[in-house]
Structures are given as structure tokens and as C-alpha cells.
Design a protein around this motif. Structure first.
Motif, PDB file in Angstrom:
ATOM      1  N   HIS A 289       0.826  -1.180   0.040  1.00 53.26           N
ATOM      2  CA  HIS A 289       0.085  -0.118  -0.045  1.00 53.26           C
ATOM      3  C   HIS A 289       0.876   1.230   0.087  1.00 53.26           C
ATOM      4  O   HIS A 289       0.764   2.226  -0.680  1.00 53.26           O
ATOM      5  CB  HIS A 289      -0.984   0.044   1.078  1.00 53.26           C
ATOM      6  CG  HIS A 289      -1.850   1.228   1.248  1.00 53.26           C
ATOM      7  ND1 HIS A 289      -1.386   2.207   2.178  1.00 53.26           N
ATOM      8  CD2 HIS A 289      -3.079   1.717   0.578  1.00 53.26           C
ATOM      9  CE1 HIS A 289      -2.282   3.357   2.034  1.00 53.26           C
ATOM     10  NE2 HIS A 289      -3.104   2.610   1.216  1.00 53.26           N
ATOM     11  N   TYR A 301      -6.762   9.000   0.816  1.00 52.54           N
ATOM     12  CA  TYR A 301      -6.527   7.706  -0.146  1.00 52.54           C
ATOM     13  C   TYR A 301      -8.241   7.322  -0.131  1.00 52.54           C
ATOM     14  O   TYR A 301      -8.654   7.183   0.663  1.00 52.54           O
ATOM     15  CB  TYR A 301      -5.812   6.883   0.713  1.00 52.54           C
ATOM     16  CG  TYR A 301      -5.804   5.387   0.112  1.00 52.54           C
ATOM     17  CD1 TYR A 301      -5.185   5.007  -1.022  1.00 52.54           C
ATOM     18  CD2 TYR A 301      -6.590   4.589   0.613  1.00 52.54           C
ATOM     19  CE1 TYR A 301      -5.221   3.854  -1.624  1.00 52.54           C
ATOM     20  CE2 TYR A 301      -6.721   3.371   0.097  1.00 52.54           C
ATOM     21  CZ  TYR A 301      -6.206   3.066  -0.968  1.00 52.54           C
ATOM     22  OH  TYR A 301      -6.179   1.545  -1.382  1.00 52.54           O
ATOM     23  N   TRP A 302      -8.507   6.994  -1.422  1.00 53.39           N
ATOM     24  CA  TRP A 302      -9.809   6.410  -1.652  1.00 53.39           C
ATOM     25  C   TRP A 302      -9.908   5.333  -2.648  1.00 53.39           C
ATOM     26  O   TRP A 302      -9.312   5.477  -3.648  1.00 53.39           O
ATOM     27  CB  TRP A 302     -10.644   7.634  -2.162  1.00 53.39           C
ATOM     28  CG  TRP A 302     -12.235   7.089  -2.504  1.00 53.39           C
ATOM     29  CD1 TRP A 302     -12.772   5.938  -1.760  1.00 53.39           C
ATOM     30  CD2 TRP A 302     -13.026   7.670  -3.242  1.00 53.39           C
ATOM     31  NE1 TRP A 302     -14.167   5.827  -2.256  1.00 53.39           N
ATOM     32  CE2 TRP A 302     -14.251   7.005  -3.164  1.00 53.39           C
ATOM     33  CE3 TRP A 302     -13.091   8.940  -4.189  1.00 53.39           C
ATOM     34  CZ2 TRP A 302     -15.326   7.194  -4.130  1.00 53.39           C
ATOM     35  CZ3 TRP A 302     -14.242   9.016  -4.806  1.00 53.39           C
ATOM     36  CH2 TRP A 302     -15.279   8.317  -4.680  1.00 53.39           C
ATOM     37  N   CYS A 303     -10.172   4.130  -1.919  1.00 50.65           N
ATOM     38  CA  CYS A 303     -10.555   3.063  -2.831  1.00 50.65           C
ATOM     39  C   CYS A 303     -11.914   2.781  -2.801  1.00 50.65           C
ATOM     40  O   CYS A 303     -12.510   2.639  -1.963  1.00 50.65           O
ATOM     41  CB  CYS A 303      -9.547   1.826  -2.142  1.00 50.65           C
ATOM     42  SG  CYS A 303     -10.027   0.219  -2.702  1.00 50.65           S
ATOM     43  N   TYR A 315      -7.117  -3.086   1.116  1.00 50.70           N
ATOM     44  CA  TYR A 315      -6.592  -1.754   0.745  1.00 50.70           C
ATOM     45  C   TYR A 315      -7.781  -0.654   1.053  1.00 50.70           C
ATOM     46  O   TYR A 315      -7.709   0.613   0.552  1.00 50.70           O
ATOM     47  CB  TYR A 315      -6.402  -1.581  -0.740  1.00 50.70           C
ATOM     48  CG  TYR A 315      -5.058  -2.382  -1.086  1.00 50.70           C
ATOM     49  CD1 TYR A 315      -3.870  -2.128  -0.681  1.00 50.70           C
ATOM     50  CD2 TYR A 315      -5.205  -3.969  -1.712  1.00 50.70           C
ATOM     51  CE1 TYR A 315      -2.756  -3.095  -0.626  1.00 50.70           C
ATOM     52  CE2 TYR A 315      -4.038  -4.450  -1.698  1.00 50.70           C
ATOM     53  CZ  TYR A 315      -2.615  -4.196  -1.262  1.00 50.70           C
ATOM     54  OH  TYR A 315      -1.735  -4.695  -1.447  1.00 50.70           O
ATOM     55  N   ILE A 316      -8.701  -1.043   2.044  1.00 53.10           N
ATOM     56  CA  ILE A 316      -9.542   0.087   2.650  1.00 53.10           C
ATOM     57  C   ILE A 316      -9.106   0.097   3.872  1.00 53.10           C
ATOM     58  O   ILE A 316      -9.137   1.175   4.355  1.00 53.10           O
ATOM     59  CB  ILE A 316     -11.170   0.025   2.336  1.00 53.10           C
ATOM     60  CG1 ILE A 316     -11.507  -0.194   0.973  1.00 53.10           C
ATOM     61  CG2 ILE A 316     -12.025   0.660   3.065  1.00 53.10           C
ATOM     62  CD1 ILE A 316     -12.948  -0.215   0.331  1.00 53.10           C
ATOM     63  N   PRO A 320      -4.094   0.786   4.421  1.00 51.09           N
ATOM     64  CA  PRO A 320      -4.105   2.137   4.678  1.00 51.09           C
ATOM     65  C   PRO A 320      -3.841   2.119   6.293  1.00 51.09           C
ATOM     66  O   PRO A 320      -3.291   3.230   6.591  1.00 51.09           O
ATOM     67  CB  PRO A 320      -5.448   2.680   4.220  1.00 51.09           C
ATOM     68  CG  PRO A 320      -5.609   1.684   3.407  1.00 51.09           C
ATOM     69  CD  PRO A 320      -5.235   0.373   3.589  1.00 51.09           C
ATOM     70  N   THR A 327      -8.368   6.730   5.193  1.00 52.45           N
ATOM     71  CA  THR A 327      -8.908   6.097   4.154  1.00 52.45           C
ATOM     72  C   THR A 327     -10.496   6.576   3.854  1.00 52.45           C
ATOM     73  O   THR A 327     -10.851   6.501   5.225  1.00 52.45           O
ATOM     74  CB  THR A 327      -8.689   4.563   4.564  1.00 52.45           C
ATOM     75  OG1 THR A 327      -9.422   3.799   3.496  1.00 52.45           O
ATOM     76  CG2 THR A 327      -9.414   4.094   5.777  1.00 52.45           C
TER      77      THR A 327
END
Ligand code: WTA
Length: 648
Positions: A289, A301-303, A315-316, A320, A327
Motif C-alpha cells: 500500500h 486515500y480512496w479505494c 486496501y480500504i 491504509p 482512508t
């Protein structure tokens, strides 16, 4: 440089940036001296007991084992929360953007997250949940989804998230297989203004056989609608957490203790409970990440994935938060209230890293540039893609229109089973090519195997295998270790078989070509043909069914099913609708067949095996490419199917 190579942007440099020389040196070290490399990498985490045993793995199916950091002890929630409190207590850990832009968004600091996680962890313990117990999580995209995962991790319970779009039957299947003790759900979810009856689905799931392991249903109040209530079984989350202390002693977990189970579709049978463990998973989720997104302290950060998929896990939530990042969790969909929502959210929260799926990009691309261009997007620094091969046209649109030709795109190839990124460009090191996931991450050793079962040397194409273990690798299929070995380590003994095909070009770049097994990748969601077929034959009027994928402009792949009715039943439009609705009910809306063709009979070999290759060609409307049909028991079956393809 050729037009098809996009160089690393000039001046691209941050505290975590890895440049080309560093990438080459680190990669070499990671495969030449994995022990040294990963011992160093593990230092990014806080351990109760630092590991001294680093890599202890064997891919030989006859003597298979995977142990990473095996004498280390840690707790994932401590790594994702506690150790940030001294320096980042007031930093936003989770930004929440609701389904409707009119509902206020929320910012939850690391300190607030700590309180919520600890209270829920205590409440779970009070309900009798212990280390190793399974907890089903069936929640909307709200901060509490992350809270629930971290609360489980804090007490060593193994969570199993079930995607909120799955049906009661899918919930029941997962509860049964994992023998979960508790479910955490919400009254309802919201998607594009529509309510999703999560609690009602749980009620229906728990009516099904084999779900008696569930002792408590913890319900979070989200929409506030009335719901049915079973006294003694159902409890409100706000009630059980209210009087719990905001401090909860974290469980000391061995690095190899399980963290979660996530069900995913394969070629055969019902979905498999892929099991991930604690230490190796977190090391690689956090490291990738940071490296692939070139993480910086002030990033937003935006997943856009759902927490119900592995992308949401790694990755959410875990990657993060282990990195102390902010996140963003988005409850809604890209097209609601209109197709510029993603970019409006980017502007509202000044998102710097945006990570989404090709299917979303293609859908937005179709809506035109205006909806993008009317937003600023100046905050963005990096764009990411995941879930399926991104076609170069969509890649260029993402690059030119969304990124205004200034942002690197990281196309990340990985899987539920790999736990973390495997092949993806490190943005400060690797020039990109539209449609290629580029080069392997540290420690990842991909290889291509051709039809003769030999390794492809240099440029070429074949089935993608990984030749040695990596820390975040899945350890087993829950309750069925043999199935794990059979599925992943037996096709090419000694190597992990990914189920994907790939091409390697003259620069050593990897181009994933898609699944080579019977998995259909619909909008980045894996659906097994076996699951579709078993759902269809559950219908009393269906004698036999076969499902195949076909190329779909928006979804990547669509679902095409062939159905043979039981004798005496007649095809009709109503029945067609009924069967499609039936599949949605059994699996969930993501499994909705795009086409259903009546098949008086299915093409089979003389030994009775359905010839999917032929069915795929008919679905793709390529009757001239059917190939050899001479081995069919009855070749005339094919003529009928070809003739009737357009009639349905
Ligand atoms: C596909 C999602 C091409 C692939 C993380 C893989 C991709 C399956 C990419 C895993 C990509 C995922 N390029 N194909 N960047 N990312 N895939 O388990 O077929 O839901 O095997 O994990 O998605 O899907 P899963």
C-alpha cells in the motif's frame, strides 16, 4: 520513448518514493535473500515478539507448508490503531462519504476509531466470542465495517465478511461453512437511494439449515427503518457497546494465527473459504500500500471497492490503517445522483489517491468527458486500477481525461488468494504501458507456463504461475486443506497456479489476459460457472444448465447461460425471467445472467463432459471458430444452438 510508454512523471519524489535503481536493487535482494529482505520489511510493524524465523515454506504438493514470521507475535488492531495514537491521534483515520451527497459526511480520528473498536471488541468478548471463533460481517459501506473487522482482530476472532449484495442463501452458505458464532449486520444498507434489507436477509439466512452455530445477531442501526426482531438472539450494537470500557486488552496473536476467511469462486463447486493469517498478510498489505501508492502523510486515500471483497480488506482497511493513512469509505455508487459523483467526492474531500475498477471507468467513459471536466480533481496525485484487465482505451481515458495526462496509473494485479499486490508498477520506478500491470512486487516471482507445461523464456504467453511463496499468501481453504493444495499447487506441481493467463513482452512487462479456468470475471467480481449452474438446476423446471463468459463492453465479461428444461416443460419469456430472477435470488444480483438461451441439449463429449469451449464460441457469436466438433456425442446439438442464438 515510444508513445505507448508513459515515463515516471518528472520530479516525482516523496518520502516513500522508490526509484528505478532502488526497485532493481530491492527486487534482487527480495528474491536472492528473502530472509534478510522480509526481516527488514517486518520491522514496519509493531510486534509483541519480533520474529526470528522469517520464511519457512515449501510448494511441493506432497510436503506443502507456508509459514512466515512463525515465531513472531502481534495484533493487527494494535498495528492499525494503537501505535498511531501518540503521533496521529487526531488525524482522520476514516472519512465516510454517505450514499446521498445530502447526508453529512463523517471524519473519524484514530483516537475515535480506537474507542469504537475497543468497545465493540469488549462487547464481543462479553457475548462469549473468543480467539479463533468465526464472526460473519454483513454490513453496508460504513465506518462500522472497518470497526467490526478491527474489533474481531483485536480479540483474535476470525472475521468472514459477506458482500452486502449477496443473497440470504449466500449468507447461509458462508455461516454454515465457517460455523460462525455471531453475525454483525445493519438494519439496512443504502445504495443509490435504494434500501438493502440486510437484517431481513440475515433473518432469512438463519432460517436455512445448518446455521444454528449463530448465537447472536448484532444489529447496527443505520437507516432506522423497522425490522423484525428475535428476542434473545438479536441485540443492538449501540446497546451492547454502551457500557463497555474504551480499552480492550489485545489478544497476542501468533503471526500464523488466522485473521480472516473470505469466500471466493473457483472452477468447481461452491465458493472456497480462503484463509489469511496475521503477520505475513499485514506486512505485505502495508508495504504494498505504501510502495505502490507512494504514500505520503497528508494523503487522502480512496479505494472504491466494497469491503466485502479482498480489495476492501487489504486496501480500504488493513493496508491504509497499518500505514496511519486517511482512508475514505464510500457508501454509494459512481452513478448516483449522477455520473460525476466520483469526481465530486474527490473534490469534496481533496482525495489524492484514487483507486477503482476498469468496469467503473468504462461506465463513466460512456457518459462523456463533460461530467469529469466540470470538476477540478486538482488534489489527485495517483490513479489506480484493479479487478480485471484494463483495456488500453479505458486506460488512456483514465489517464488523459481523469488524470489530465499528469498522473501515474498503477494497475495492480493480485487476487483474494494472494492477499496483496503481486504485479503492479511502483510509480517512481516503473514507466507504465496502457493495459499492463508491469512488473512484480518485491519477492514475487512470476513465470509463464506454455501448453506443453514448459516455462516460457523471454517474451511470450502462457498460464501465470508464481514460483515461490510470498508473505500475504493464503494459507488454506477453511476446513479443506486438500482442496487448497489441489486447486492451487497441483496443476503445476511445485508452483502456485493463479488461474490467469498472461503475456510477457520484450521489456519483461506482464499483461494479464484474463482467467483461463471456469471463473467469469463480471465487473471485477469472480463468479464460478459451477455456482451458476448449481443455482439453475435447483429450479424444478431445469434439467441441465451450462454457464460461460463472453466479452462485454462494460462489464469486461458477461454471463451467458444455456438451459435445458425437464421433459414436458416449454420455454417461454416468463420462464426465462423466472430463471434469471432465480439466479439473482440464490446468489445475488451480481450473478444475473445477461443472456439465457434454451438448449434442447448441450454439446457433450462421448464421456458426457460439457464442451464449454464450444458454448463460449456460440455465446461470442463466433460460429466459424467452433473448432473440432468431431468428438461430440451428437454434433447436431451445436447446429441447433448456433441457429437459435439470436432468437433468445
Ligand atoms: C483479475 C481482486 C488483470 C484476475 C483483487 C484475477 C486482474 C482475479 C487485475 C482476482 C488486474 C485482478 N489486471 N486482471 N489489475 N486484478 N484481476 O480474487 O483474473 O476478486 O485472477 O481479487 O481478478 O479477483 P479477486
Amino acid at each position: 520513448m515510444s508513445q505507448n510508454i508513459y515515463p515516471v512523471p518528472e520530479g516525482f519524489a516523496g518520502p516513500n518514493t522508490i526509484n528505478a535503481e532502488q526497485y532493481a536493487a530491492l527486487y534482487a535482494e527480495s528474491v536472492d535473500s528473502p530472509e534478510t529482505f522480509w526481516a527488514k520489511a517486518a520491522e514496519r510493524l509493531e510486534w509483541f515478539k519480533k520474529p526470528t524465523q522469517i520464511k519457512d515454506t515449501n510448494f511441493d504438493p506432497k510436503n506443502f507448508y507456508t509459514r512466515w514470521f512463525a515465531d513472531g507475535e502481534l495484533n493487527v488492531s494494535v498495528n492499525c490503531i494503537d501505535r498511531h495514537l501518540a503521533t496521529r491521534g487526531d488525524k482522520t483515520a476514516i472519512l465516510w462519504e454517505p450514499d446521498s451527497p445530502d447526508t453529512p459526511s463523517q471524519a473519524i480520528t484514530y483516537r475515535q476509531l480506537s474507542e469504537r473498536v475497543n468497545k465493540l471488541a469488549n462487547a464481543l468478548r462479553t457475548l462469549g466470542v473468543q480467539k479463533g471463533d468465526r464472526v460473519t460481517v454483513y454490513l453496508p459501506m460504513i465506518p462500522d465495517a472497518a470497526v467490526a473487522l478491527l474489533a474481531c482482530a483485536r480479540i483474535g476472532a476470525i472475521h468472514n465478511v459477506v458482500f452486502g449484495g449477496f443473497s440470504p442463501t449466500s449468507v447461509a452458505d458462508r455461516v454454515r461453512d465457517s460455523a460462525a458464532k455471531v453475525i454483525i449486520t445493519a438494519d439496512e444498507g443504502l445504495r443509490a437511494g435504494r434500501k438493502v434489507p440486510l437484517k431481513a436477509n440475515v433473518d432469512a439466512a438463519l432460517q436455512q439449515e445448518g446455521t444454528q452455530s449463530i448465537e447472536k445477531v448484532i444489529v447496527l442501526q443505520h437507516t432506522g427503518s423497522d425490522i423484525a426482531w428475535q428476542e434473545g438472539r438479536d441485540v443492538w450494537l449501540h446497546d451492547i457497546t454502551a457500557s463497555e470500557p474504551a480499552e480492550c486488552e489485545p489478544e497476542r496473536m501468533n503471526a500464523e494465527d488466522p485473521l480472516f476467511i473470505l469466500y471466493t469462486s473457483g472452477s468447481t463447486g461452491k465458493p472456497k473459504g480462503v484463509l489469511h493469517t496475521t503477520g505475513g498478510y499485514l506486512v505485505q498489505a502495508a508495504y504494498t500500500h505504501e510502495a505502490i501508492f507512494d504514500l505520503r502523510e497528508d494523503d487522502i486515500y480512496w479505494c472504491t471497492a466494497d469491503v466485502g471483497w479482498v480489495t476492501g480488506h487489504s486496501y480500504i482497511v488493513y493496508g491504509p490503517l497499518a500505514n496511519g493513512a486517511t482512508t475514505l469509505i464510500f457508501e454509494g455508487v459512481p452513478s448516483y445522483p449522477d455520473a460525476s459523483r466520483f469526481w465530486q467526492v474527490v473534490d469534496k474531500h481533496l482525495v489524492t489517491i484514487f483507486y477503482t475498477a476498469p468496469t467503473a471507468i468504462r461506465a463513466l467513459m460512456r457518459e462523456g468527458e463533460e461530467l469529469v471536466k466540470k470538476t477540478s480533481r486538482k488534489s489527485l496525485r495517483i490513479l489506480g486500477s484493479v479487478g480485471e484487465p484494463i483495456n488500453p482505451e479505458a486506460w488512456r481515458w483514465y489517464y488523459d481525461v481523469v488524470g489530465e495526462s499528469r498522473l501515474p496509473i498503477v494497475d495492480t494485479w493480485w487476487q483474494t488468494e494472494t492477499g496483496a499486490f503481486m504485479i503492479a508498477p511502483i510509480p517512481g520506478a516503473i514507466p507504465t504501458k496502457p493495459g499492463s500491470a508491469t512488473k512484480p512486487f518485491f519477492g514475487v516471482q512470476p513465470a509463464l507456463v506454455n501448453a506443453e507445461g514448459e516455462f516460457v523464456q523471454g517474451a511470450g504467453e502462457g498460464n501465470l504461475v508464481i514460483t515461490d511463496s510470498w508473505p500475504a499468501q493464503a494459507r488454506t481453504v477453511y476446513g479443506d486443506h486438500q482442496r487448497f493444495i489441489d486447486t492451487y499447487f497441483s496443476a503445476y506441481p511445485g508452483y502456485y497456479f493463479t488461474g490467469d493467463g498472461a503475456r510477457r513482452d520484450e521489456d519483461g512487462y506482464y499483461w494479464i489476459t484474463g482467467r483461463v479456468d471456469d471463473v467469469i470475471n463480471v465487473s471485477g467480481h469472480r463468479i464460478g460457472t459451477a455456482e451458476l449452474e448449481s443455482a439453475l438446476v435447483q429450479h424444478p423446471k431445469v434439467a441441465e444448465a451450462a454457464a460461460v463468459g463472453f466479452n462485454h463492453d462494460l462489464k469486461g465479461q458477461g454471463i451467458y447461460v444455456y438451459v435445458t428444461l425437464v421433459a414436458g416443460e416449454e420455454p417461454s419469456n416468463e420462464l426465462q425471467k423466472e430463471l434469471v430472477a432465480h439466479v439473482r435470488k440464490v446468489i445475488g444480483p451480481i450473478a444475473t445472467p445477461d443472456f439465457l438461451q434454451w438448449a434442447p441439449a448441450l454439446p457433450k463429449t462421448r464421456s458426457g463432459k460439457i464442451m464449454r469451449r464450444i458454448l463460449r464460441k456460440i455465446a461470442e457469436n463466433a460460429p466459424d471458430q467452433l473448432g473440432d466438433t468431431s468428438t461430440l456425442a451428437d454434433p447436431s446439438v451445436v447446429d441447433t444452438l448456433v441457429k437459435e442464438r439470436h432468437l433468445t
